[in-house]
Design an enzyme around this catalytic site. Structure first.
Site, short mmCIF file in Angstrom:
data_model
loop_
_atom_site.label_atom_id
_atom_site.label_comp_id
_atom_site.label_asym_id
_atom_site.label_seq_id
_atom_site.Cartn_x
_atom_site.Cartn_y
_atom_site.Cartn_z
N ASP A 35 -7.73 19.08 -13.87
CA ASP A 35 -8.01 17.77 -14.34
C ASP A 35 -7.59 17.74 -15.88
O ASP A 35 -8.44 18.48 -16.57
CB ASP A 35 -9.58 17.46 -14.05
CG ASP A 35 -9.92 16.10 -14.42
OD1 ASP A 35 -9.32 15.82 -15.37
OD2 ASP A 35 -10.90 15.57 -13.77
N TYR A 66 -16.82 17.46 -14.98
CA TYR A 66 -17.65 16.11 -14.89
C TYR A 66 -18.52 15.95 -13.81
O TYR A 66 -18.41 16.45 -12.53
CB TYR A 66 -16.42 15.13 -14.76
CG TYR A 66 -16.82 13.87 -14.28
CD1 TYR A 66 -17.54 12.91 -14.98
CD2 TYR A 66 -16.23 12.99 -13.23
CE1 TYR A 66 -18.06 11.78 -14.85
CE2 TYR A 66 -16.92 11.67 -12.90
CZ TYR A 66 -17.55 11.13 -13.64
OH TYR A 66 -18.14 9.93 -13.41
N ARG A 68 0.86 -1.12 -0.02
CA ARG A 68 -0.03 -0.29 -0.02
C ARG A 68 0.86 1.27 0.00
O ARG A 68 0.50 2.29 -0.59
CB ARG A 68 -0.69 0.05 1.25
CG ARG A 68 -1.56 1.39 1.45
CD ARG A 68 -2.92 1.02 2.30
NE ARG A 68 -2.91 0.23 3.29
CZ ARG A 68 -2.29 0.60 4.63
NH1 ARG A 68 -1.73 1.70 4.64
NH2 ARG A 68 -2.41 -0.12 5.41
N LYS A 83 -9.25 6.86 -18.92
CA LYS A 83 -9.75 7.37 -20.35
C LYS A 83 -8.43 7.46 -21.05
O LYS A 83 -7.99 6.06 -21.41
CB LYS A 83 -10.17 8.79 -19.95
CG LYS A 83 -11.26 8.88 -18.84
CD LYS A 83 -12.32 8.12 -19.14
CE LYS A 83 -13.38 8.23 -18.32
NZ LYS A 83 -13.51 8.15 -16.86
C1 LIG Z 1 -12.73 14.53 -16.39
C2 LIG Z 1 -13.02 13.44 -15.63
N1 LIG Z 1 -12.36 13.43 -14.31
C3 LIG Z 1 -12.58 12.30 -13.23
C4 LIG Z 1 -13.31 11.21 -13.74
C5 LIG Z 1 -13.54 10.07 -12.66
O1 LIG Z 1 -12.82 9.15 -13.02
P1 LIG Z 1 -13.05 7.56 -12.84
O2 LIG Z 1 -14.26 7.34 -13.54
O3 LIG Z 1 -12.02 6.92 -13.11
O4 LIG Z 1 -13.29 7.40 -11.32
C6 LIG Z 1 -14.19 11.27 -14.93
C7 LIG Z 1 -14.89 10.03 -15.11
O5 LIG Z 1 -15.51 9.92 -16.18
C8 LIG Z 1 -13.59 12.42 -15.84
O6 LIG Z 1 -14.41 12.18 -16.99
#
Ligand SMILES: Cc1ncc(COP(=O)(O)O)c(C=O)c1O
Length: 375
Positions: free
Chosen positions: A173, A101, A49, A198
């Site tokens: 992000d 998101y 971990r 992604k």
């Molecule tokens: C821009 C963005 N940030 C964070 C996330 C969250 O990621 P995860 O689905 O891998 O938990 C997403 C998910 O669609 C996203 O599109």
């Protein structure tokens, strides 16, 4: 030695990391525990971990690619966001771009309700307007750029200057553009977040998140929370991300090339009222003329998949209103422009002619239905 080009660093990630065997591809270390020869004799690995050799390769790699000091691999993008939010305390406040998101919106609402960490939303188009929102409680600005799903670019550099002026953290992000197209830390950001599920994973087969930070104190704090909270990425999933990163540059170039062609085609389609594309990357959105066209549009797709994600090699179309952005209250969502006619397109790396053919046949079908509908 000068740093190699980013394409080369992607491809070579983790290679030649195992001199004992000469393995070109990094091994997956499944061991959770590591032997100590005696008191105070650690190899640097004690318990998985805290640190795992496969995960460490990925974390060092992404820190290098994002030009940060340290990386943290998490069990999902949301775990990455939660890791970063864990830096804040009750009474702190954040300013966040308003087109984000839906899951980020949802967790920020939870932090406001449960932990009194409040968020103010702003378009982040005008620095003076944002500056007026800063109070003594404000600790950070959180940006997703290009915005999601409306694909507007936020000027990271301008907001980095504002953040520095008020001693705030700037968090970006970077899921949509990846370090290949955008390196927020080089533009002044302190922390970068990825849903690595992604583009970095790239094949719709691994759920993962990454955080990269710059600055010793910040990195030490994130390392401690990462270890304390434990939502770390498994060794095998870490290896999958290393493999994904090797082809990231190739894939991103192709996603972008295809997206530019698709955006140009959609601009010519009379049943579409707007095409939203930042001019780079593989993500775009568009609005159909009427919301009752959405379901037939999706049902008539033959090649492109109607699904909720993005960044994989295969093309996906998402309906934000009921999928990625459902967590945002309807009135607010529509006020922000995420209306019921909006579709989001993650353009894949297929031969673009096939994608165009699929879209064309959908519009032929829609026009047939429309001509049968009594006016
Ligand atoms: C821009 C963005 N940030 C964070 C996330 C969250 O990621 P995860 O689905 O891998 O938990 C997403 C998910 O669609 C996203 O599109």
């Amino acid at each position: 030695m000068t740093k190699r080009n980013i394409q080369t660093r992607f491809v070579q990630l983790g290679n030649k990391s195992d001199p004992d065997t000469g393995a070109v591809n990094p091994p997956v270390y499944l061991s959770t525990a590591y032997q100590h020869q005696g008191l105070g004799h650690s190899t640097g690995y004690d318990y998985s971990r805290t640190k795992n050799p496969t995960r460490a390769l990925l974390e060092e790699g992404i820190a290098d690619l994002e030009e940060g000091d340290s990386g943290y691999a998490c069990s999902s993008g949301m775990a990455a966001i939660q890791l970063v939010l864990s830096l804040f305390q009750a009474g702190d406040a954040l300013i966040c771009s308003d087109d984000i998101y839906g899951g980020t919106h949802r967790i920020l609402q939870r932090y406001a309700d449960y932990y009194d960490i409040q968020t103010t939303y702003d378009t982040l188009t005008d620095v003076a307007t944002t500056e007026n929102l800063i109070t003594e409680k404000t600790k950070a600005i959180l940006i997703e750029t290009p915005t999601n799903p409306l694909m507007q670019e936020i000027d990271i550099e301008k907001f980095a200057v504002l953040a520095k002026k008020h001693d705030l953290l700037l968090i970006v992000d970077n899921t949509f553009l990846t370090p290949y197209f955008q390196q927020p830390i080089t533009l002044g950001a302190d922390i970068v977040i990825h849903s690595a599920t992604k583009y970095i994973g790239g094949h719709n087969d691994v759920l993962a998140g990454l955080v990269v930070a710059k600055g010793e104190t910040l990195c030490d704090e994130l390392a401690a929370i990462h270890n304390d909270s434990g939502a770390v990425l498994s060794p095998f999933d870490s290896w999958l991300l290393i493999r994904g990163l090797k082809t990231l540059a190739l894939r991103m170039d192709k996603h972008e090339e295809n997206a530019k062609k698709i955006a140009a085609y959609l601009e010519t389609e009379p049943l579409i009222t707007d095409v939203l594309y930042a001019g780079k990357g593989g993500m775009l959105s568009f609005r159909l003329k009427h919301s009752d066209m959405v379901d037939p549009f999706l049902q008539n797709l033959q090649l492109i998949t109607f699904a909720e994600s993005l960044g994989g090699v295969e093309s996906f179309i998402t309906y934000p209103a009921t999928q990625t952005h459902m967590a945002i209250p309807e009135e607010e969502r529509i006020r922000r422009g995420v209306c019921d006619r909006l579709l989001r397109f993650s353009v894949g790396v297929e031969k673009v002619d096939d994608l165009l053919e699929d879209l064309t046949q959908v519009f032929v079908e829609l026009n047939k239905t429309l001509s049968k509908t009594p006016q």
